[in-house]
Design an enzyme around this catalytic site. Sequence first.
Site: not given
Lengths: 229, 225
Positions: B52-53
């Site tokens: 996930t960023e």
Amino acid sequence: MAKKIIKPVMSAEQAVKSIEDESTIMVGGFNYGGIPYTLVDAVIDANIKELTLICNDTAYEDVGHGKLIKNGRIKKVIASHVGLNKATQALFNEKKLELELVPQGSLVERIRAGGYGLGGILTPTGVGTAAEEGKRVIEVEGKKYILELPLRADVALIRAYKADRYGNLVYYGTNRNFNPAMATAAGIVIVEVDAILEVGSLDPNRIVTPGILVDILVFKGDSYYASRT
Amino acid sequence: MLPVLEEEKARHRIAKRIALEFHDGDVVNLGIGIPTLASDYISENVRIIFQTENGVVGAGPKPEQNDWRFIGAGGRCLTLLPGASLIASDFSFGLIRGGHLDYTVLGALQVDSEANLANWWIPGKLVPGMGGAMDLVTGVKNVIVGTSHTSKKGAAKLVKKCDLPLTGVGVVSMVVTEYCVMRFPEKKMTLSELAPGVSIEDLQEATGAEFAVSESLCQMQGIEE
């Protein structure tokens, strides 16, 4: 002037007195996570205004630094995403708020460059898109890159998990996000934490931000969002 | 005319097809919406590392009890799988831009015949910001777009040339819709899989761009009739 070795522990109210009107602040956080909620609330209570705000996203209009925008304290925002905060969008459309949108990876690198003494960074992100408008495109060995310039702030508001009295910091979960980068890139670094320990209590192997970057420590408050993160 | 497909069925068909692309050990970033749905269809013997960023490598499904100190890019709580690691945003985007991810799956407003993608802003509407999308499409090895074939109003999403602001130039590797799979060899939109009951002529009519047809054109995988 050198920072104090033993960091002062202040109330949020006292700590934000170092923020002046018209200054530039960085606020850590990604969506709900890692926002220094208690410090941001103190900025609102202190009626500080005309600020330039650097943040990943402007949260929600009633959450964290999103409230600063809703309350009209911000004249300019530099962020990668503002879509969750109706106030950011409305004020921008009414031309009451200046908005600079930067791709997220470029934004955090600009902050890192500001903190690490770099003159800018070259990134392939955004070449051929609106993100390159007004910026220099530089070709290196046949590939195009956008020159993204460094960002610094007068004050950074940071959320960490635990500190020791030297200001050494560890983070928790996904609350880390932009916080360590921002802690390198501001004149004054104010940190909100769950706990403040004696020097030597934190394992040096686990410290992410060394205390030499930190100015002031503040205990997190008990507002709804502060307590759940 | 293309066969009519109920929206929910279409979304799941797209998600299921996308999931077939992943191999054991792939590092994958999923966007919000149909892309997230793809994680429900990954075969049991394929281990995927979800990034996930905002700083998780090895994200798991949503927890039974929310702990808001662990969230994903969409702001929902997640779990960490055994072997996960937590990183800061600069490191996360270093992984993304640096080519350390195998797949990113995103939605689209428009994809054009030269593999350009527009998915972040409709001028005239409120501006949301590009977030991490431009970095993802620039740096990740394979960019998969999962989208309905046309917009809710019936406008083509696969177009000759994007007229909306671009997210990336020549970045799309594959588009999966409820009717077909397009790939982009040499940046040229090429039909590679077709859903049952869909003719090339009908598909062309609902597509705003002319596309090539792959020599190995086959039935769209993952559809059980």
